[in-house]
Scaffold this active site. Structure first.
Site, PDB file in Angstrom:
ATOM      1  N   THR A  73       0.822  -1.217   0.000  1.00 34.94           N
ATOM      2  CA  THR A  73       0.000   0.000   0.000  1.00 34.94           C
ATOM      3  C   THR A  73       0.850   1.259   0.000  1.00 34.94           C
ATOM      4  O   THR A  73       0.438   2.292  -0.517  1.00 34.94           O
ATOM      5  CB  THR A  73      -0.923  -0.040   1.236  1.00 34.94           C
ATOM      6  OG1 THR A  73      -1.782  -1.164   1.082  1.00 34.94           O
ATOM      7  CG2 THR A  73      -1.764   1.204   1.367  1.00 34.94           C
ATOM      8  N   SER A  91       1.308  -7.537  -0.651  1.00 32.89           N
ATOM      9  CA  SER A  91       2.085  -8.502   0.127  1.00 32.89           C
ATOM     10  C   SER A  91       1.455  -9.883   0.323  1.00 32.89           C
ATOM     11  O   SER A  91       2.175 -10.831   0.632  1.00 32.89           O
ATOM     12  CB  SER A  91       2.525  -7.907   1.459  1.00 32.89           C
ATOM     13  OG  SER A  91       1.454  -7.780   2.346  1.00 32.89           O
ATOM     14  N   THR A 143       1.509  -4.304   4.222  1.00 36.64           N
ATOM     15  CA  THR A 143       1.371  -4.568   5.661  1.00 36.64           C
ATOM     16  C   THR A 143       0.780  -5.946   5.972  1.00 36.64           C
ATOM     17  O   THR A 143       0.961  -6.450   7.072  1.00 36.64           O
ATOM     18  CB  THR A 143       0.485  -3.495   6.321  1.00 36.64           C
ATOM     19  OG1 THR A 143      -0.816  -3.542   5.728  1.00 36.64           O
ATOM     20  CG2 THR A 143       1.083  -2.121   6.157  1.00 36.64           C
ATOM     21  N   ASP A 144       0.087  -6.540   5.005  1.00 38.69           N
ATOM     22  CA  ASP A 144      -0.627  -7.790   5.311  1.00 38.69           C
ATOM     23  C   ASP A 144       0.311  -8.896   5.787  1.00 38.69           C
ATOM     24  O   ASP A 144      -0.019  -9.650   6.710  1.00 38.69           O
ATOM     25  CB  ASP A 144      -1.406  -8.290   4.080  1.00 38.69           C
ATOM     26  CG  ASP A 144      -2.635  -7.445   3.800  1.00 38.69           C
ATOM     27  OD1 ASP A 144      -2.880  -6.470   4.531  1.00 38.69           O
ATOM     28  OD2 ASP A 144      -3.358  -7.764   2.841  1.00 38.69           O
TER      29      ASP A 144
HETATM   30  N1  DAS Z   1      -2.571  -4.583   0.092  1.00 35.80           N
HETATM   31  C1  DAS Z   1      -1.971  -4.894   1.301  1.00 35.80           C
HETATM   32  C2  DAS Z   1      -0.576  -5.401   1.181  1.00 35.80           C
HETATM   33  O1  DAS Z   1       0.067  -5.205   0.157  1.00 35.80           O
HETATM   34  C3  DAS Z   1      -2.157  -3.953   2.401  1.00 35.80           C
HETATM   35  C4  DAS Z   1      -1.060  -2.996   2.777  1.00 35.80           C
HETATM   36  O2  DAS Z   1       0.042  -2.922   2.242  1.00 35.80           O
HETATM   37  O3  DAS Z   1      -1.327  -2.242   3.722  1.00 35.80           O
HETATM   38  O4  DAS Z   1      -0.153  -6.007   2.123  1.00 35.80           O
END
Ligand code: DAS
Length: 369
Positions: free
Chosen positions: A53, A100, A133-134
């Protein structure tokens, strides 16, 4: 004020991209290292980008959830926060550009190899990794176990896309570069710099699907904070990591197959049987309470251990360790995850299995890392 202007500039640039080329940007081949000028007298920090993100683009500044992660390249991310160049000589490199959930073992191995190569150079002070973040906590924990250096390694992401009003990515990136440039950050293992706090890779968890304060280390606590924009430490993990690691992934092409089974009422062992039949080398059971296993599943897991599959009891409960429980779990050879959540127990088990299948040795690793 400057940062806000930069953000707006980035938002405008990214919004302009959304017309069509942005999807192509996400799918474009991974760029070669960006050429950047070396300024004397500053620490040198490499920023390795993997997507997420923080590099995400939406159609409008108010769109916070319907966006494409991993859309912007490293050059755009760095250009959006020129203040990082006041702190360090920052060099960017695109390792991947994905959301991610799509991070794979080959990206982990590539990251590990590149970080070890960079940190072995005397002129490199630290590394920052931009990441979705995932699965950020999983990449952080993997690197915590395979990076062989005391120099700071910092992972950073964002909960709002780069195009969002009040995007959190730029200040997180600024803080991450500060942390990676800080001599006091040496020897603390892989760190996460987001939302003005510093979490350690071992204990951090994504705890909220949407909020910017999602990264927490429940019970065991943050390593520190950014106070007036500077990192200040209050805590250190007592567990082995980075330069003390016994794991070496050099030359590996993959990691042993290990799955997580999530326990629930009336689990009759269907998935446990399927895992065994699929030929996994390890199973992490995310049990109820203190790693409890329903009788029907236990029968399957006991048989799995007898076939040479390593089984670790973890917990689906977010806090507290999984420790000794009823004697028959121990007698059947089920190991204990301690305070590692199931997704982190899985990674440690994968790395352990690259070295041994001896249950005593593997339990020792769970007790030490
Ligand atoms: N789309 C998700 C990721 O790439 C969320 C994020 O990055 O916050 O993990």
């Amino acid at each position: 004020m400057k940062i806000r202007q930069t953000f707006i500039a980035l938002a405008v640039t990214a919004a302009a991209l959304t017309a069509a080329p942005v999807l192509q940007a996400a799918e474009a081949p991974v760029a070669a290292p960006a050429a950047q000028t070396v300024k004397a007298g500053k620490p040198t920090v490499w920023i390795l980008a993997t997507g997420g993100t923080i590099a995400g683009v939406a159609a409008s500044a108010t769109e916070m959830t319907g966006y494409k992660a991993g859309s912007l390249g490293i050059d755009t991310l760095l250009a959006a926060v020129p203040q990082i160049h006041d702190i360090a000589d920052c060099r960017g490199e695109q390792i991947a550009n994905v959301a991610s959930p799509n991070i794979k073992v080959d990206t982990w191995l590539k990251l590990a190899g590149r970080i070890n190569e960079l940190l072995a150079k005397p002129e490199v002070n630290g590394v920052v990794i931009t990441h979705g973040t995932d699965t950020l906590e999983e990449t952080a924990w993997f690197l915590n176990l395979v990076v062989r250096s005391d120099k700071p390694v910092v992972i950073v992401g964002a909960m709002r896309p780069a195009t969002a009003i009040s995007a959190d990515g730029p200040v997180n990136l600024l803080n991450a570069v500060k942390l990676a440039s800080t001599p006091e950050a040496k020897g603390r293992g892989v760190m996460i710099a987001m939302n003005d706090v510093i979490n350690g890779a071992r204990d951090v968890q994504k705890t909220n699907t949407l909020r910017v304060d999602t990264f927490q280390s429940p019970e065991l606590g943050y390593l520190g904070y950014f106070e007036a924009g500077n990192p200040v430490f209050y805590r250190a993990s007592t567990r082995k990591h980075t330069s003390q690691t016994e794991f070496d992934v050099t030359g590996l092409k993959d990691l042993p197959p290990v799955v997580i089974l999530y326990s629930h009422v009336a689990d009759d062992g269907t998935l446990a049987k399927a895992a065994v039949a699929a030929g996994v080398k390890g199973i992490v059971h995310a049990g109820t309470g203190n790693g409890s296993v329903p009788d029907d599943v236990f029968k399957v897991l006991k048989g799995a251990v007898e076939q040479g599959i390593t089984v670790v009891r973890g917990a689906r409960v977010p806090n507290g360790p999984t420790i000794r429980s009823v004697a028959y779990f121990e007698e059947a050879g089920l190991l204990k995850a301690g305070t590692l959540n199931p997704q982190k127990a899985r990674i440690l088990l994968q790395l352990a299995l690259t070295k041994t299948s001896d249950p005593k040795e593997i339990q020792r690793m769970f007790d030490e890392y």
